[in-house]
Write an enzyme that holds these catalytic residues in place. Structure first.
Site, PDB file in Angstrom:
ATOM      1  N   ARG A   1      -6.638  -4.872   8.686  1.00  0.00           N
ATOM      2  CA  ARG A   1      -7.881  -4.999   7.921  1.00  0.00           C
ATOM      3  C   ARG A   1      -7.923  -6.312   7.153  1.00  0.00           C
ATOM      4  NH1 ARG A   1      -6.379   0.521   4.930  1.00  0.00           N
ATOM      5  NH2 ARG A   1      -5.288   0.756   6.911  1.00  0.00           N
TER       6      ARG A   1
ATOM      7  N   LYS B   1       8.296  -1.483   9.006  1.00  0.00           N
ATOM      8  CA  LYS B   1       8.172  -0.220   9.748  1.00  0.00           C
ATOM      9  C   LYS B   1       9.560   0.331  10.076  1.00  0.00           C
ATOM     10  CE  LYS B   1       3.796  -1.116  12.180  1.00  0.00           C
ATOM     11  NZ  LYS B   1       3.058   0.044  11.651  1.00  0.00           N
TER      12      LYS B   1
END
Ligand code: BES
Ligand code: MN
Ligand code: ZN
Length: 503
Positions: free
Chosen positions: A360, A286
């Site tokens: 996920r 990130k």
């Protein structure tokens, strides 16, 4: 903060004249009308309240307050706080809650320890007294919450008010005490969630969450906890979950909470919480700005623990399972790489195109594990996508799932609790976006509809039961000046569970 209900069989005037408290809070409407208790105080004090209002000492705007030192005729009350309730038409859930937080803020740091609220008599129209009380408690708890674990000075800035009592209106129903106990349980659950989520990533690791779960279980004879270590997860075939954990020096933990307080054969509800204790993005690193906020990426896990605390405190007559897959997402020589293909516990293979779509990858194995409980319903909560924040901002949690009845009941609990959710579509149309050239699916669906494609990914692992997904990326914490965990969606899900019991 501690709470109680003050019930009396005396007439209101006699009750108020004999009330011993540091401060009594009563309401005034924007048009100058007094609530019943305010009218009594006005009478006892020879019209003082009306005089103060008439000469403009209280700004007649919702949430404005006026502190009156002491009043003849009500000598056992050290002070009276007038709070403006606005107009009756505008007195809805949000304003009702702010009446309590505004009052509390006006009283803090004045050395006031005990406050009595004579406001339930002015509950919003259409809201039961039980609900009004619940919201009052949650508002006060929110306003008095401080997180000082990592400050060396743990005393300054602490709220002075330690006890809030609610005067039961004369026609109060006898369920008020139960409602208070349930509200306090919810408040304690929210506090736990906030504390865990606010704890930084160097302390709050997967092992720390596992310990927190064990401590919770130690406090209740209805709750048991089991922790699966890496080897056990390997045996179960949780290749997707483990692929996220492999880049970190922190061992992954799979936390299983088992709360039983209903018939053995009653199908349980399963709650699943994303427990990424820090999300650096992994090799798909990130950007640096606000990366600190990725310590909150275990907000779903913290909410599950908070909900279990609330449910166990209430001894809600249900069976409830909690599943918390917990990992740290880090880049390293061992880390998962873009292009890697992993095999989930379901047998389906996943091409990892972005290691930052890690939530996920851990949730899918937990959702497959959930099948063994033959659940009545599964709700997962996860700080899953930035796209959800772009779509909905921070007011509602995103809600998607495969069962319309379940979804509607969650939306309803959101309205009742004020901890709202908003449904996004999950049509088959979206499944194509997850196509992979090499595996059964990719772990990302491109830039468009990111909150939906994330849920579409999860839906491939939830075919065996009614399922709903709460994307809490925008609701689990506040950014900016007020940076900190919100405790959402503990109130929503707890309300949903309580409504199921009543139904
Ligand atoms: N934990 C983040 C989601 C997130 C982002 C929560 C910002 C709160 C604020 C999640 O693991 C993530 O990184 N999601 C990616 C998905 C993308 C790579 C498809 C995102 O939202 O950018
Ligand atoms: Mn991520
Ligand atoms: Zn994440």
């Amino acid at each position: 903060m501690d709470y109680s209900i003050h019930r009396t069989t005396r007439p209101l005037a006699e009750a108020l004249a004999n009330l011993h408290t540091d401060c009594l809070v009563v309401g005034v409407y924007a048009n100058g009308d007094l609530t019943p208790s305010a009218a009594v105080l006005d009478h006892l004090s020879g019209g003082l309240l009306k005089r103060l209002i008439q000469r403009g000492d209280l700004e007649m705007q919702a949430g404005k307050t006026l502190l009156i030192p002491s009043v003849s005729g009500v000598t056992h009350c050290e002070r009276i706080l007038l709070v403006c309730a606005g107009t009756t038409e505008e007195l809805k859930l949000k304003r009702w809650k702010s009446l309590f937080s505004d009052s509390l803020n006006a009283l803090q740091q004045r050395g006031i320890k005990r406050v009595d609220f004579a406001l339930l008599e002015a509950a919003p129209t259409g809201m039961s007294q039980d609900q009004a009380l619940r919201h009052a408690v949650l508002a006060l708890d929110e306003a008095s919450y401080r997180f000082l674990d990592f400050k060396s000075d743990k005393t300054s800035g602490l709220p002075s008010v330690q006890h809030a009592a609610f005067l039961a209106p004369t026609e109060a129903n006898n369920t008020l005490e139960t409602a208070l106990a349930q509200a306090m349980a919810t408040a304690r659950g929210i506090e736990l969630t906030k504390n865990l989520a606010n704890t930084p990533g160097n302390v709050c690791t997967p092992s720390f969450l596992a310990k927190a779960a064990q401590q919770l279980a130690a406090q209740s004879n209805l709750l048991e906890v089991e922790i699966l270590e890496r080897e056990a997860m390997q045996k179960l075939g949780m290749g997707s979950l483990l692929s996220v954990a492999q880049g970190s020096d922190q061992p992954p933990k799979f936390i299983i909470l088992n709360y039983r307080n209903a018939a053995d054969d009653a199908a349980p509800v399963v709650l699943v919480g994303k427990g990424v204790t820090f999300d650096s993005g992994g090799i798909s690193l990130k950007p640096g700005e606000k990366m600190d906020e990725m310590k909150y990426d275990m907000g779903g896990a913290a909410a599950v623990l908070g909900i279990f605390k609330a449910v166990a405190d209430m001894r809600l007559p249900i069976n409830l399972i909690g599943l918390i897959p917990s990992v740290e997402n880090m880049p390293s020589g061992n880390a998962l790489k873009p292009g890697d293909i992993v095999t989930s516990m379901s047998g389906q293979t996943i091409e990892v195109l972005n290691t930052d779509a890690e939530g996920r990858l851990i949730l899918c194995d937990a959702l497959t594990y959930a099948e063994r409980f033959q659940p009545a319903a599964v709700i997962d909560m996860a700080t899953l996508t930035g796209a959800c924040v772009i779509a909905l901002a921070r007011a509602p949690s995103g809600l998607l799932g495969n069962d319309e009845t379940l979804i509607q009941s969650i939306l309803q609990a959101g309205e009742t609790s004020g901890d709202r959710a908003w449904q996004l579509p999950l049509w088959d149309d979206y499944q194509d976006l997850l196509k992979s050239n090499f595996a059964d699916m990719a772990n990302i669906g491109g830039r468009e509809g990111g909150a939906i494609t994330a849920a579409a990914f999860l839906s491939r692992f939830t075919k065996a039961y009614p399922w709903a997904h709460l994307d809490i990326a925008g609701t689990a914490w506040n950014s900016g000046d007020k940076k900190g965990a919100t405790g959402r969606p503990v109130s929503l899900v707890t309300q949903w569970l309580m409504s199921r019991v009543e139904a």
